[in-house]
Design an enzyme around this catalytic site. Structure first.
Site, PDB file in Angstrom:
ATOM      1  NE  ARG A  35       8.434 -47.680  30.488  1.00  0.00           N
ATOM      2  CZ  ARG A  35       8.267 -47.103  29.303  1.00  0.00           C
ATOM      3  NH1 ARG A  35       9.103 -47.378  28.313  1.00  0.00           N
ATOM      4  NH2 ARG A  35       7.260 -46.282  29.084  1.00  0.00           N
ATOM      5  CG  HIS A  57      22.662 -54.355  30.570  1.00  0.00           C
ATOM      6  ND1 HIS A  57      22.691 -55.546  31.263  1.00  0.00           N
ATOM      7  CD2 HIS A  57      22.296 -54.683  29.309  1.00  0.00           C
ATOM      8  CE1 HIS A  57      22.377 -56.547  30.457  1.00  0.00           C
ATOM      9  NE2 HIS A  57      22.120 -56.042  29.259  1.00  0.00           N
ATOM     10  CG  ASP A  83      11.610 -52.856  28.864  1.00  0.00           C
ATOM     11  OD1 ASP A  83      11.345 -53.203  27.690  1.00  0.00           O
ATOM     12  OD2 ASP A  83      11.068 -51.881  29.404  1.00  0.00           O
ATOM     13  CD  GLU A  92      10.415 -50.211  21.165  1.00  0.00           C
ATOM     14  OE1 GLU A  92      10.656 -50.878  22.158  1.00  0.00           O
ATOM     15  OE2 GLU A  92      11.293 -49.589  20.531  1.00  0.00           O
ATOM     16  CE1 TYR A 133      13.309 -48.098  27.218  1.00  0.00           C
ATOM     17  CE2 TYR A 133      13.837 -49.798  28.837  1.00  0.00           C
ATOM     18  CZ  TYR A 133      12.948 -49.222  27.960  1.00  0.00           C
ATOM     19  OH  TYR A 133      11.688 -49.751  27.805  1.00  0.00           O
ATOM     20  CD  GLU A 184       5.049 -54.463  27.906  1.00  0.00           C
ATOM     21  OE1 GLU A 184       3.995 -54.736  27.297  1.00  0.00           O
ATOM     22  OE2 GLU A 184       5.303 -54.870  29.049  1.00  0.00           O
ATOM     23  CG  ASP A 211      12.440 -49.542  24.370  1.00  0.00           C
ATOM     24  OD1 ASP A 211      13.275 -48.985  23.632  1.00  0.00           O
ATOM     25  OD2 ASP A 211      11.374 -49.007  24.716  1.00  0.00           O
TER      26      ASP A 211
END
Length: 676
Positions: free
Chosen positions: A311, A354, A89, A14, A309, A91, A87
């Site tokens: 989030r 995770h 998740d 990203e 990460y 998103e 990422d």
């Protein structure tokens, strides 16, 4: 020897920071480029959803990313593989899917596009991910897409209703409206609150060692006192008089050794809450800083991802991280401070990632980056490091003494108690201090007579429920199941940007006049939108989509059909009932009556002959909050709540500088004066 003209692999992430960090771990056989976030989205100029065609979204390329996307396509054409490393998740999965769809439209073979995921940017994590590519998880993509479509339907269809009802520029959001309702409800509770008086009684005692300690009355004869059992000063003083004539002895001493265990490592919501409490960082600021720590910080060794990460709502920890924590704790403190723990996810929704938020390498002590990175990054990393290390440390050991005191006079028997506490072993508190007060008592024995120094009646009043801080609002949203880790900061930011809420002198949320009005209208006309249970159910449905249990179109259809039917009815009503207040003031341009209307900054005066006459007058000054109180000095303006440069609130006239009325205390309304 290297093969000439060998095609490289393209890795897409990203952000450029993330790309720079990852490129450190890969050979010259890889390009690492950034997409700069999403490359496609719904158009801003229209709804962008084909409702008649099963809610099909009409995605377009985001204009600001067009140049970068063109660059990616050119590199992709000369690459042997395209590796999507966004990422882990929903998103991130959606970004990967949009990239794949866009690149496939550029005649690239599907088999050349791979998806990898990792929860920390370290060499081992990246190389392991490259060895284990997977397909894009379409259930996660559908869940993100459903959320985006639901939010678009509410925002683009409901906001115009508010424009017609109040003024143009307002917005209603599916989750933000529920959050606003919580804040408005709390303010209403505070306004309705009636303080209730109650009394407690404490006594100070002297012992043979001349040391003083305090105890509190909790029982009279056989009755254990409830909070409101002593309601009046007269009752309290009668008890005090009896106690002054009583003989006191220690009835019982009970010794307990208790443990205080550490908290789990951070998840997104708890990180935001603790960063607010300990560092005074907003949720938005916390997430921006955490993003930098995750993507990579250069503190002398090149860009290094310092945390996993950020989030996530999982408290799980990897075996590797547990082993590293053990090593750090034994080296830094000794083996007696170590206590291995693996935490269990209490949230039924823990699925976004995770692992918990933790340092990628606990051996990078906070001291190693101090002075080499921005101070706020250092503070947040320290907090994350401390919480993770503390989670693997021994409990704190606390010795407690429960002292029960008996007092007799001719008529009654009174019982008082006090609790002494002494820290025997600090354990995890050595790393992660929490509020704990030691109360060391003098040496005492059962049946020991006590000399009372003084008996004091204490008056109390119940407090109204507190306003929400960022920390308590996030916790409440989490408890109700509203929003997800990635949305808390955005929800709060939108409420601030729309001026639906502002902060009081204690940095707690208070709804503005516009915020209250928006909530009132939504409560009256669209109660489901602000209903906590309904909003939480949609979140659960989105989770079920992510798990592949239900169809995403079914969730949207179930919401949309009754919502649209109700909306159509309300549009008919709104034309007959716009919000404005009449005044006795005449328009100096046309002579018509002036009315009070609402704008972005609150109330203002407008000619009732609009649009023939467009005369308006400000009832606001410096974007401050307007009350409905008339100025006691000029009786023409309204009282405005203002703030000094240091944040202290005062009250002034909306007609300043024509009227210079100002006061630290809120003036009374004429109605309140008449009541007196």
């Amino acid at each position: 020897m290297p093969v000439k003209n060998k095609k490289k692999n393209l890795v897409i992430v990203e952000s450029p920071t993330k790309a720079k960090t990852i490129s450190r771990f890969l050979t010259v056989d890889y390009f690492v480029e950034a997409s700069y976030g999403h490359v496609r989205d719904l158009p801003k100029s229209k709804l962008g959803i084909d409702i008649e065609n099963d809610f099909k979204p009409q995605y377009i390329i985001i204009r600001k990313n067009q140049k970068q996307l063109t660059k990616l396509k050119k590199i992709a054409e000369k690459s042997s593989e395209i590796i999507l490393a966004t990422d882990e998740d929903r998103e991130g999965e959606a970004i990967a899917w949009h990239l794949k769809e866009t690149l496939l439209n550029n005649n690239l073979s599907d088999k050349n596009i791979k998806r990898i995921a990792f929860h920390e940017i370290t060499e081992s994590a990246i190389k392991n991910a490259l060895l284990n590519p997977r397909d894009i998880n379409m259930n996660l993509v559908f869940s993100q897409q459903a959320r985006r479509i639901l939010d678009r339907l509410v925002g683009y269809l409901l906001s115009p209703f508010l424009w017609k009802k109040i003024f143009h520029g307002l917005s209603a959001g599916r989750v933000q409206s529920a959050a606003l309702h919580l804040i408005v409800e709390r303010e209403n509770e505070r306004k309705k609150f009636q303080p209730e008086e109650y009394w407690t009684i404490s006594a100070d005692f002297l012992t043979g060692s001349k040391k003083c300690f305090c105890a509190h009355l909790y029982k009279i004869n056989e009755k254990v006192l409830g909070k409101f059992d002593i309601k009046k000063q007269k009752d309290a003083e009668e008890i005090v008089d009896k106690l002054k004539k009583a003989d006191f002895i220690i009835n019982k001493i009970e010794e307990k050794l208790t443990q205080k265990n550490p908290l789990p490592p951070f998840i997104t919501s708890t990180l935001q809450q603790e960063a607010w409490k300990k560092l005074h960082f907003s949720a938005k600021q916390t997430m921006l800083l955490a993003q930098k720590l995750y993507e990579g910080i250069d503190f002398g060794k090149g860009p290094t991802g310092l945390i996993t990460y950020m989030r996530t709502d999982s408290v799980n920890l990897s075996e590797e991280s547990l082993n590293k924590a053990k090593e750090v704790i034994i080296n830094q403190f000794s083996e007696k401070y170590y206590n291995r723990r693996q935490f269990i996810n209490k949230s039924r929704l823990a699925q976004e990632a995770h692992e918990a938020i933790r340092p990628t390498d606990p051996n990078i002590l906070p001291e190693k980056i101090k002075g080499r990175v921005d101070n706020k990054l250092y503070k947040l990393y320290t907090l994350i490091w401390q919480r993770f290390i503390a989670s693997q440390m021994a409990p704190a050991q606390i010795k407690k003494l429960l002292i029960d005191i008996k007092a007799k006079n001719d008529d009654d028997v009174f019982f008082l108690k006090t609790i002494g506490s002494q820290l025997i072993f600090d354990g995890f508190l050595k790393v992660y201090p929490i509020k704990f007060e030691e109360n060391e008592l003098p040496p005492l024995q059962e049946n020991q007579k006590l000399l009372v120094k003084k008996v004091v009646p204490l008056q109390h009043f119940t407090e109204p429920p507190p306003r929400y801080s960022e920390a308590s609002l996030i916790k409440t949203l989490e408890d109700y199941g509203i929003g997800r880790p990635s949305t808390y900061a955005t929800i709060i930011s939108i409420l601030k940007e729309r001026r639906y809420v502002e902060l009081d002198e204690n940095k707690k949320f208070i709804p503005t006049e516009i915020g209250i009005l928006v909530d009132d209208i939504l409560t009256q006309h669209f109660p489901q939108i602000i209903d906590i249970g309904f909003t939480a159910k949609i979140e659960e449905d989105l989770d079920k989509i992510a798990d592949g249990k239900i169809n995403w179109q079914d969730v949207i259809r179930e919401f949309y059909l009754p919502f649209k039917e109700n909306l159509d009815k309300k549009y008919i009503e709104v034309a007959k009932n716009t919000i404005e207040e009449k005044t006795n003031e005449k328009c100096e341009l046309c002579g018509a009556e002036m009315v009070i209307k609402y704008g972005r900054y609150g109330k203002f005066l407008a000619c009732s002959n609009f649009p023939k006459c467009k005369n308006t007058k400000s009832l606001m000054n410096n974007n401050n909050h307007l009350t409905e109180l008339k100025c006691p000095k000029c009786n023409d303006g309204y009282i405005v709540i203002r703030k000094t440069k240091k944040g202290r609130i005062f009250y002034g006239c909306s007609r300043y500088p024509e009227c210079n009325y100002a006061s630290w205390t809120k003036p009374e309304s004429q109605l309140e004066k008449n009541k007196e």
